[in-house]
Design an enzyme around this catalytic site. Structure first.
Site, PDB file in Angstrom:
ATOM      1  N   GLU A 258       2.751   2.659  -0.228  1.00 51.22           N
ATOM      2  CA  GLU A 258       2.697   1.397   0.535  1.00 51.22           C
ATOM      3  C   GLU A 258       1.473   0.656   0.029  1.00 51.22           C
ATOM      4  OE1 GLU A 258       1.252  -1.143   3.159  1.00 51.22           O
ATOM      5  OE2 GLU A 258       1.193   0.590   4.505  1.00 51.22           O
ATOM      6  N   GLU A 391      -4.686 -10.979  -2.355  1.00 52.59           N
ATOM      7  CA  GLU A 391      -4.898 -10.743  -0.928  1.00 52.59           C
ATOM      8  C   GLU A 391      -6.349 -11.052  -0.571  1.00 52.59           C
ATOM      9  OE1 GLU A 391      -2.759  -7.385   1.519  1.00 52.59           O
ATOM     10  OE2 GLU A 391      -3.335  -6.597  -0.436  1.00 52.59           O
TER      11      GLU A 391
END
Length: 489
Positions: A258, A391
Site C-alpha cells: 500500500e 504528495e
C-alpha cells in the site's frame, strides 16, 4: 503525556522475540514531534535481531497454523478486548510519539481495534470449495492455507491502525509474524504487541523489532533474503515498495504493498457544496493531512468554484493548531523537520508559479516547537506545480478550477498513482460515469471518510497491489491448494 499512563507496563522499550522482551546492542531515541523532547529509547536492531525474530516465527508457525480457526479467533478476540480496555493509554502513546490530537488518537485506537475484531470473526469463515468433478470417480477440493511467516513493515502516520490491520489477518489465517514499526513511532506498536502477549498468544507467533532509519535496511534486507519469510506486507512510499518488490523476487514472496497516493477530490457544479466542504475537511485535514488517502488535488467546477473556496476558507481558517496535550488542538505538529520543509517547499513553489494563498501558507512557530504548518488553502493551482505531482503530506489544500467533466477526468488520472479518489455530484448518470472512469482502487462518492474494516483498502498503478480489510484482505495471507483424489468409482 506518557507520565499519565494508567498502565505503565504498556510503555515498552525492548524488542519482543520468542516471547521475551530483549535489548539490542544499541538504542535510538524516540522524540515528541512537537517539542523534539526525548520520550523513550528503544533497540536499534540489526540483521541478527531480525534473523532471531524470523527463527522464532518459523518455529512457531507449524503449531499455530494447525490450531483450529475457533481457537485462533478466541485469542484474537481477547487481544481486541484488551485494546479497548486500554484505549486511553494507547491514545496517549500515539499522541506522544506521533503528535496527533488526543481525540484523533482515540479514534485511531478504535479504528485499529475494529480490524482486530473483524479478522477474529473472519478466522472462522475461512472456506474452500468442492469442485464438481469432470471425471466420474474423482473428487476435487480447494483448500485455503496460511502462507507461512509474514513480515509486516508499517508507517508512522497511523502507528496502531496500520500494524493492527496487518497482524490481525495474518494471525487469523494461521501465519506467524515478524514486524518492524516505523522508526518515528515504535512505542505504539510495542504496546500493541504487549497486549497480544497478555491475551495469551503462543510463543514465537508474534515478534517485533525496532530500528532507526539508518539500520532499518539491514533489518528488512535480512527478511527479504530469508526464504522462510513467505510474505511481505508494507505501507509506505512507492520507492521503498519497489525496492521490496525487486528484492522479494529472489524468493518469490507474496506481497501486499500500500504505497503513495495523489488523491483527486472533484466537486461538480451539481454537487451539494456544503456537503463537499464537509467531506473535504474530513478527508484532507485528518491527522494534519498526513494520510495516504487524503486529497492532494482539489478540482472544483467553475460554476461553484468561488462559493466552494469561500466556504472552505472559513472552515480552514477556524482550525486550531497546537500540541496533542491541548484538548482544543485540531491540527498537531508534523512528524519531523523534513515533513515541514517539504510542505513549505510545495507552497513556495506554487506561489512562485502563480498560486494565490487564501488561508495560511506559512510555518507556525509556537512555544511547543517548530514542526507546525498553518492549515492552507491555495487557488489558481496548475499541473506545473510540484504539489500537483507529489504528495504534500500536510494540511495544504490546492484548488484547481475546471470547466468540463472530460477535462477533470483526464487531469485526475494524469498521475502514476491510483490509491483513492473522491467526487461530489447529484447527477446519478454522472456518478456512474465518473466512478468507472477514475483509475484508483478506492472511490468516495459524496463521502469523505472511506476506510472500513469491512471494505477492501488498496490501490492500482504505482500505489501498489494487494488489499487490506474485508475478506479480500484475509485472502492475501493464504495460499490456494487444489486436491484431486481419484479411483473413487
Amino acid at each position: 503525556m506518557l507520565t499519565t499512563l494508567t498502565v505503565r507496563a504498556l510503555l515498552r522499550q525492548q524488542n519482543f522475540i520468542d516471547q521475551q522482551w530483549r535489548d539490542a546492542s544499541q538504542r535510538f531515541e524516540v522524540t515528541d514531534p512537537a517539542t523534539g523532547e526525548v520520550i523513550a529509547r528503544v533497540p536499534d536492531s540489526d540483521a541478527g535481531d531480525a534473523r532471531a525474530a524470523a527463527d522464532a516465527a518459523h518455529a512457531a508457525f507449524p503449531d499455530w497454523s494447525r490450531r483450529t480457526a475457533r481457537e485462533r479467533a478466541q485469542l484474537i478476540k481477547r487481544w481486541h478486548a484488551l485494546i479497548l480496555a486500554n484505549e486511553q493509554d494507547l491514545a496517549r502513546i500515539i499522541s506522544a510519539e506521533q503528535g496527533k490530537p488526543m481525540h484523533e488518537s482515540l479514534g485511531e485506537v478504535r479504528y485499529g481495534a475494529s480490524y482486530v475484531e473483524w479478522f477474529a470473526e473472519e478466522a472462522t469463515r475461512i472456506c474452500g470449495d468442492v469442485v464438481a468433478e469432470a471425471v466420474p470417480g474423482r473428487k476435487m477440493i480447494v483448500l485455503k492455507e496460511p502462507v507461512g511467516v509474514v513480515a509486516a513493515i508499517t508507517p508512522w502516520n497511523f502507528p496502531l491502525a496500520m500494524i493492527a490491520r496487518k497482524i490481525a489477518p495474518a494471525l487469523a489465517a494461521g501465519c506467524a509474524v515478524v514486524c518492524k514499526p516505523a522508526e518515528d513511532t515504535p512505542l505504539t506498536a510495542l504496546a500493541l504487541v504487549y497486549l497480544a502477549e497478555q491475551a495469551g498468544l503462543p510463543r514465537g507467533v508474534l515478534n517485533i523489532v525496532t530500528a532507526s532509519r539508518v539500520r532499518t535496511p539491514a533489518v528488512v534486507d535480512a527478511w527479504l533474503a530469508d526464504s522462510r519469510v513467505r510474505k511481505i506486507t508494507f505501507t509506505g512510499s512507492t520507492p521503498v515498495g519497489k525496492h521490496l518488490a525487486r528484492e522479494s523476487a529472489g524468493t518469490l514472496k507474496k506481497l501486499s504493498l500500500e504505497l503513495g497516493g495523489n488523491a483527486p477530490f472533484i466537486v461538480f457544479d451539481d454537487a451539494d457544496v456544503d456537503a463537499a466542504v464537509e467531506g473535504l475537511m474530513a478527508a484532507k485535514f485528518r491527522n494534519g493531512g498526513q494520510t495516504c488517502v487524503c486529497p492532494n488535488r482539489i478540482y472544483v467546477q467553475a460554476g461553484v468554484h468561488d462559493i466552494f473556496v469561500g466556504k472552505l476558507a472559513r472552515r480552514v481558517s477556524a482550525l486550531r493548531v497546537g500540541p496533542a496535550s491541548d484538548d482544543a488542538s485540531q491540527i498537531g505538529p508534523m512528524i519531523n523537520a523534513r515533513a515541514v520543509a517539504k510542505i513549505d517547499r510545495h507552497v513556495r513553489d506554487a506561489v512562485e508559479k502563480g498560486a494565490h494563498v487564501v488561508v495560511g501558507g506559512e510555518r507556525v512557530r509556537t512555544e511547543d516547537g517548530p514542526h507546525y504548518y498553518a492549515p492552507t488553502v491555495l487557488t489558481r493551482a496548475t499541473p506545473e506545480m510540484a504539489l500537483a505531482g507529489e504528495e504534500t503530506f500536510g494540511p495544504v489544500a490546492p484548488v484547481f478550477r475546471f470547466s468540463h467533466e472530460e477535462e477533470v477526468i483526464r487531469d485526475a488520472n494524469d498521475t502514476p498513482f491510483g490509491l483513492a479518489a473522491y467526487f461530489y455530484s447529484n447527477d446519478v448518470r454522472r456518478i456512474w460515469r465518473v466512478a468507472q472512469a477514475l483509475e484508483t482502487g478506492i472511490v468516495g462518492i459524496n463521502e469523505g471518510a472511506l476506510a472500513s474494516e469491512a471494505a477492501p483498502f488498496g490501490g492500482v498503478k504505482e500505489s501498489g497491489y494487494g488489499r487490506e480489510g474485508s475478506r479480500h484482505g484475509l485472502d492475501d495471507y493464504m495460499h490456494t491448494k487444489y486436491l484431486c483424489q481419484g479411483q473413487l468409482g
